[in-house]
Design a protein around this motif. Structure first.
Motif, mmCIF file in Angstrom:
data_model
loop_
_atom_site.group_PDB
_atom_site.id
_atom_site.type_symbol
_atom_site.label_atom_id
_atom_site.label_comp_id
_atom_site.label_asym_id
_atom_site.label_seq_id
_atom_site.Cartn_x
_atom_site.Cartn_y
_atom_site.Cartn_z
ATOM 1 N N THR A 1 4.698 -4.211 -4.574
ATOM 2 C CA THR A 1 5.761 -4.113 -3.571
ATOM 3 C C THR A 1 7.069 -3.757 -4.280
ATOM 4 O O THR A 1 7.129 -3.775 -5.516
ATOM 5 N N VAL B 1 -3.486 -5.435 1.451
ATOM 6 C CA VAL B 1 -2.450 -6.191 2.157
ATOM 7 C C VAL B 1 -1.262 -5.270 2.413
ATOM 8 O O VAL B 1 -0.765 -4.633 1.482
ATOM 9 N N SER B 2 -0.812 -5.232 3.664
ATOM 10 C CA SER B 2 0.221 -4.270 4.048
ATOM 11 C C SER B 2 1.138 -4.876 5.110
ATOM 12 O O SER B 2 0.867 -5.964 5.628
ATOM 13 N N GLY B 3 2.198 -4.119 5.458
ATOM 14 C CA GLY B 3 3.115 -4.582 6.502
ATOM 15 C C GLY B 3 2.475 -4.568 7.882
ATOM 16 O O GLY B 3 2.853 -5.357 8.752
ATOM 17 N N LEU C 1 16.642 -4.484 -2.812
ATOM 18 C CA LEU C 1 15.216 -4.356 -3.118
ATOM 19 C C LEU C 1 14.943 -3.906 -4.553
ATOM 20 O O LEU C 1 13.949 -4.288 -5.156
ATOM 21 N N ARG D 1 1.945 0.343 -18.099
ATOM 22 C CA ARG D 1 0.806 1.214 -18.394
ATOM 23 C C ARG D 1 0.950 1.942 -19.729
ATOM 24 O O ARG D 1 -0.055 2.335 -20.327
ATOM 25 N N ALA E 1 2.406 -4.898 -15.535
ATOM 26 C CA ALA E 1 1.655 -3.642 -15.593
ATOM 27 C C ALA E 1 2.402 -2.526 -16.336
ATOM 28 O O ALA E 1 2.766 -1.509 -15.751
ATOM 29 N N LEU F 1 0.835 -1.215 0.000
ATOM 30 C CA LEU F 1 0.000 0.000 0.000
ATOM 31 C C LEU F 1 0.862 1.255 0.000
ATOM 32 O O LEU F 1 0.731 2.128 0.859
ATOM 33 N N GLY F 2 1.770 1.336 -0.968
ATOM 34 C CA GLY F 2 2.600 2.531 -1.141
ATOM 35 C C GLY F 2 1.817 3.638 -1.845
ATOM 36 O O GLY F 2 0.600 3.539 -2.036
ATOM 37 N N TRP F 3 2.526 4.698 -2.226
ATOM 38 C CA TRP F 3 1.847 5.867 -2.824
ATOM 39 C C TRP F 3 1.173 5.508 -4.138
ATOM 40 O O TRP F 3 0.080 5.996 -4.439
ATOM 41 N N TRP F 4 1.817 4.667 -4.939
ATOM 42 C CA TRP F 4 1.234 4.342 -6.242
ATOM 43 C C TRP F 4 -0.100 3.615 -6.051
ATOM 44 O O TRP F 4 -1.075 3.901 -6.739
ATOM 45 N N LYS G 1 -2.081 -0.024 9.216
ATOM 46 C CA LYS G 1 -2.115 0.673 7.924
ATOM 47 C C LYS G 1 -3.182 0.057 7.008
ATOM 48 O O LYS G 1 -3.934 0.774 6.339
ATOM 49 N N LEU H 1 10.437 -7.922 -4.061
ATOM 50 C CA LEU H 1 9.387 -8.543 -3.248
ATOM 51 C C LEU H 1 8.140 -8.831 -4.079
ATOM 52 O O LEU H 1 7.038 -8.911 -3.547
ATOM 53 N N HIS H 2 8.317 -8.994 -5.387
ATOM 54 C CA HIS H 2 7.174 -9.413 -6.205
ATOM 55 C C HIS H 2 6.987 -10.927 -6.124
ATOM 56 O O HIS H 2 5.862 -11.426 -6.027
ATOM 57 N N PRO I 1 9.457 -3.330 -12.839
ATOM 58 C CA PRO I 1 9.904 -4.500 -13.597
ATOM 59 C C PRO I 1 9.418 -5.765 -12.907
ATOM 60 O O PRO I 1 9.179 -5.749 -11.702
ATOM 61 N N ASP J 1 14.102 1.399 -13.047
ATOM 62 C CA ASP J 1 12.907 2.171 -12.704
ATOM 63 C C ASP J 1 12.413 3.036 -13.867
ATOM 64 O O ASP J 1 11.208 3.116 -14.112
#
Ligand code: NDP
Length: 342
Positions: free
Chosen positions: A80, A38-40, A180, A131, A129, A14-17, A44, A84-85, A104, A189
């Protein structure tokens, strides 16, 4: 799928994106609904769930991995950090859920292969994804190239840059941590945008690459690429040169030059900007402004439509894996100073 014919999504990370782009996009979609987050931390997850009317279950990563609430979702959106994908794709595949995985696809070729293998062994659809492949201006460029409007493509130049430390002012952020992010900060990125868009527009793939990087700012001490420049020879003979930077003015452009004309899109890779599209074909020159669409709504609806109709969604895992193979070659080329075969 739920009884009313929508695809119910579990959003993992659940980051900003996720919160600022994906959740509103799903809300405005036709075929999708967020039912699980789903989050840490539970706190949250509960907080994000409370902002929606549709979420029925707020889980931690461990609960998701254990298969909790798996009757409450049909598909999983994995958002994530790159490295962590894999665990969440593996769990989704084990529970028979379709997967939309952010780009990626993973942090290394080896892990990306495991993502693809997991979806295959679970016999679940896997889409990466990208886009830009939903973007009307990019899709028009692809049609024009395919229809021969610029003759045969000869050269492509794509660029994407931003000032990462202003966008996310955290020196400990995952994009700067090799454990990461994977091979590096900039090509993984940002460079992936012109590379993947070139593959999509040309309908061709890289066969060899050369690259040069620089990294001087202290924030980039652990990664090889603050500024990156790489060029790839594609299997249709086109030379594709890309530049990307995590420490420069926000900018993006994409140009295809052919034997009979050219297409220029600028800006192109950031989601919220009107695209200026220039097409020259022989003596004709046309300039159009293409207003932005919500690429994420398009992407979610396309993916859900495929699931509901039984079609195979694209770009698939193999397509995402091909990017990572090319990107690994780019990092090797920058490291060795040699041209690398993909
Ligand atoms: P953020 O840092 O904003 O969010 C990532 C989230 O992942 C965190 O908020 C956290 O959520 C979760 N997370 C789990 N483990 C960790 C960890 N060890 N360190 C940090 N975060 C962790 O990243 P983004 O949302 O920007 O990026 C996530 C993925 O989406 C990446 O693969 C990125 O490349 C991709 N992306 C794609 C975009 C596109 O245009 N297609 C745009 C932006 C990103 P929580 O607190 O809920 O656990």
């Amino acid at each position: 799928r739920s009884e009313d014919g929508t695809v119910r999504f579990a959003l993992v990370g659940l980051g900003w994106w996720t919160r600022e782009e994906a959740m509103p996009a799903i809300e405005s979609s036709t075929f999708c609904e967020t039912t699980v987050v789903v989050s840490g931390s539970h706190e949250k997850a509960d907080r994000v769930a409370a902002d929606t009317d549709t979420v029925t279950d707020a889980l931690t990563y461990d609960e998701f991995l254990d298969g909790e609430a798996r009757d409450a979702y049909d598909a999983v959106y994995v958002v994530t950090p790159n490295a962590l994908h894999l665990p969440y794709v593996e769990a989704a595949a084990e529970y028979g859920k379709a997967v939309l995985c952010e780009k990626p696809i993973e942090a290394s070729v080896e892990r990306a292969e495991r993502v693809v293998a997991a979806a295959e062994s679970g016999d679940v659809p896997l889409m990466v994804a990208y886009r830009m492949q939903t973007d009307p201006a990019v899709r028009r460029a692809r049609e024009l190239v395919r229809d021969g409007e610029i003759g045969d493509p000869v050269q492509v130049h794509g660029h994407m840059s931003q000032r990462l430390m202003e966008v996310i002012p955290d020196p400990d952020q995952w994009r700067l941590d090799p454990d990461l992010t994977g091979y590096g900060a900039t090509v993984m990125d940002l460079g992936i945008y012109p590379l993947n868009t070139a593959r999509f527009v040309l309908d061709a793939d890289p066969v060899s690459v050369g690259a040069q990087f620089t990294a001087e700012h202290e924030a980039f001490a652990d990664v090889p690429d603050e500024h990156a420049s790489f060029e790839a020879t594609f299997d249709d003979g086109t030379e594709v040169s890309c530049t990307a930077s995590q420490n420069a003015q926000r900018a993006s452009s994409f140009r295809v030059v052919g034997t009979e004309g050219e297409i220029l899109l600028e800006p192109v890779f950031y989601p919220d900007q009107t695209r200026f599209m220039t097409v020259r074909s022989g003596e004709q020159r046309v300039e159009v402004q293409v207003p932005p669409v919500n690429q994420m709504t398009e992407e979610f609806d396309y993916f859900a439509d495929c699931l509901l109709s039984g079609a195979s969604p694209h770009p698939d895992g193999e397509h995402g894996l091909a990017d990572l193979r090319a990107i690994a070659a780019v990092y090797e080329a920058a490291d060795t100073g040699e041209r690398v075969v993909v």
